[in-house]
Design an enzyme around this catalytic site. Structure first.
Site, PDB file in Angstrom:
ATOM      1  N   GLY A  33       0.839  -1.016   0.064  1.00  0.00           N
ATOM      2  CA  GLY A  33      -0.083   0.039  -0.103  1.00  0.00           C
ATOM      3  C   GLY A  33       0.783   1.224   0.111  1.00  0.00           C
ATOM      4  CG  HIS A  34      -1.197   4.773   0.605  1.00  0.00           C
ATOM      5  ND1 HIS A  34      -0.815   5.657   1.534  1.00  0.00           N
ATOM      6  CD2 HIS A  34      -2.211   4.103   0.714  1.00  0.00           C
ATOM      7  CE1 HIS A  34      -2.145   5.420   2.430  1.00  0.00           C
ATOM      8  NE2 HIS A  34      -2.902   4.490   1.927  1.00  0.00           N
ATOM      9  N   GLY A  35       2.671   4.357   0.846  1.00  0.00           N
ATOM     10  CA  GLY A  35       3.827   4.970   1.732  1.00  0.00           C
ATOM     11  C   GLY A  35       4.275   3.917   2.622  1.00  0.00           C
TER      12      GLY A  35
END
Lengths: 314, 314, 314
Positions: free
Chosen positions: A217-219
């Site tokens: 996932g993002h980040g």
């Protein structure tokens, strides 16, 4: 994200007709979410319960819906819709561009790197020496890939974060200003998906290997020399240490910290931080040995219970 | 893997400056891992605890770090880094080649087979009569696809095994010398990933159907007329019988044997061999009826326990 | 599915040499499965236990293996292999066509829509205004995509249903006559797979957002403004309400109804209908608060049990 050209708070106040309070001579050097904020950054806040946290953060400039008291040296930009201004600034710094050609003319690919048939390389992507981008893989805009990296066929790296703001009219998407950064000697399996960070970067540490159909996932930030088996999912902004091993179909929730040398057995579900060096199992997971003992005890209990279903005291 | 041209042990000893013990006039006809070994094969061993098993196997030639006593008729090649020599030999027999064109000129495709837009067909792949390779699918090198097979769009067949050797400097990848072999009338769903075997083949038996996003690990062997629902994962070298049914999101660990006519309910996790003809459920799974009974008993127990939390004897 | 040109029952009876009973002057306007049937539709039945249900349905014409008594106004077509005739009629209404060009000349794409590199757009697909089809995505035949929709790179929309008829010689595939219909402002994540309905449509409601690697089975219907996190799987024909939230790796079985405003925690497994407005957890899932309490109680029980393993009464 860092801005390539600083923005002055006065020019912002004028352009969006915002009320300015506090420091009137500040240059904004970056745009960020609260958990990644650095000095010089602009952030936004729209719920009163987060005002204090935002004002006390290292952010230099805060988009805020009310003219509250401004901390020394910081700038407040008061506006009705802080998120809209924030998102607009990210869109200006990182305008949306269409990917019409298989290999963008703004991508930089080391001469020793190999790009196989039907792969797509996005705008401003960087691919290091001796790396291979497999057939039909997608490398999204701004992705940075180190040396000796293998992206297996059909992997999809650097797509948009799954990150929305709830509004009265549905979900508004945040424009992702972050990137995916893949360090040297990483291997990404077929069918993996890795999202860009929203304001920071998604990072895969040196020597880490992902099997097929893993989702990052993002980040999220993965350490060095991890092994993630097939169909593992790591949610946004979770930080995974070095030499972590996850067996197949493990899921890790967002915003967690997984210590170095953790091992997670297959199908485990992680909802809290995990201590370094330990082995976990179950969903929700616990220490593996303890979980095994508990399962055995419960199984025994269940059988005893079935044997005497009408027992008066139990 | 079988060698297309046998290697003489003396020429190997000379080329890599290895000490030769035992049979000095042996032709090596294949390279294998210990669990797939046949007469004529070369294997390697580097941990003393596996010496006995390797020396007693049907392997004809063993790469080994110590000059132990050599069994009658076999050849020992003594060297400091057996894995490095082994991996080098596989790489020579199966050199790494880039996939630059959508359809490799060394692939063989039956005139009645259909390859849709943006699909990639690898080197030396074989595609049988009346088979269809969907849009954007990837068929990796050396994959063999039978007659009447449908590969749905975006499926990725014949990618590298997730198989590494741990070293002091990180993980060293084994060069996969195996293939994916897909028998007649098989259907592979969109987004599936099927890895090549490391030294043997990954096999999908006649008439077996895979739903979307199924993952099949290196060297796994699936029987005939199986049904695997979406998001199932089978780890490396597991052998699945005929007419096996797996519901969605089931995971099966590596090196297991699943008997004929087994049914696995959704989300089950399999960590041990399963007997033919039975139905299983849970993670870790047990026989379905028993697991259901146990779950019901535990639920009842939990409720009773909650009702009298300060009970003296329980 | 609706037929573009009605079929007369007499012409069908002649062509397939079937015995006709009941209404001899009926025009068939659609072909359907029993659970989606409308007036004017033809259905088939081959097991006696489903005769009554089929005859009492709103279907106007029934392919059936026996000359049973015909309800008023309906037509029976008696034949040895009802499924074969049914599947043949679907194949004629929806003939299988190869996808040779990246963008089919029969697709209709709004001038403001964007199709990125290496994407494939199938026959008769429709793509609305301001929608984006990401790099290497696949939009299958007859898919309808609304306005302002984003299909992330590598998503695969509109592939065949996983739907087979068991026969003595293996599994016979149903030709899918349905479509995928995606409403306005939907977002589909990278690596998602969405199957066509068998006779009806698979529908994703307005404003709903799917994270990466989500699978949606044939004929499933999702409401408006849902959020499905990564690696969620929804099996065929399940109906999901509005504003439903599913966390990562949730699995929902087929033919279920999930009420509005349901929340499902990560890794939950759903095997029965869920009531609107509630939060669920576990596999098989229950109401979250109750499941948490049960888990805590069982954990406590297991520990007590371990502490006194030889207790006489427990």
């Amino acid at each position: 994200m860092q801005l390539s050209k600083p923005l002055h708070v006065k020019s912002l106040a004028e352009r969006f007709t915002l009320k300015l309070a506090g420091n009137e001579d500040l240059w904004i050097t970056g745009i960020n979410e609260i958990h990644k904020v650095r000095r010089g950054d602009l952030i936004f806040v729209d719920a009163p319960k987060y005002y204090a946290k935002s004002l006390e953060s290292t952010a230099s400039c805060i988009l805020i819906p009310e003219a509250v008291s401004c901390p020394e040296g910081k700038t407040l930009l008061v506006c009705d819709a802080p998120f809209e201004v924030y998102n607009q600034l990210v869109l200006e710094a990182r305008p949306q561009r269409t990917q019409k050609s298989s290999i963008s003319e703004t991508a930089w690919i080391h001469p020793s790197a190999i790009v196989e048939a039907n792969a797509t390389i996005g705008h401003c992507a960087v691919i290091g020496a001796n790396s291979t981008i497999g057939a039909n893989a997608v490398i999204g805009e701004f992705t940075v890939i180190g040396n000796g990296v293998t992206i297996q066929p059909g992997a999809i790296v650097g797509t948009d974060a799954f990150y929305y703001k709830k509004t009265a009219h549905g979900f508004r998407k945040w424009r992702a200003g972050g990137r995916v950064v893949i360090h040297d000697e990483v291997e990404i399996g077929a069918g993996c998906t890795i999202n860009k960070g929203v304001s920071g970067d998604t990072v895969i540490g040196r020597g880490t290997k992902l099997d097929c159909q893993v989702h990052i996932g993002h980040g999220a930030v993965l350490g060095q020399h991890c092994l993630l088996a097939a169909q593992v999912g790591i949610a946004g902004k979770t930080v995974v240490g070095d030499r972590v091993v996850m067996y197949g179909q493990v899921g890790v929730a967002q915003n967690l910290t997984i210590g170095n040398d953790v091992t997670l057995y297959a199908k485990s579900g992680v909802g809290k931080d995990l201590e370094a060096g330990k082995t976990y199992f179950g969903a929700p997971c616990g220490e593996a040995r303890e979980m095994m003992r508990e399962m055995a005890a419960l199984r025994k209990l269940a059988r005893e219970h079935q044997a005497k279903p009408r027992s008066g005291t139990n």
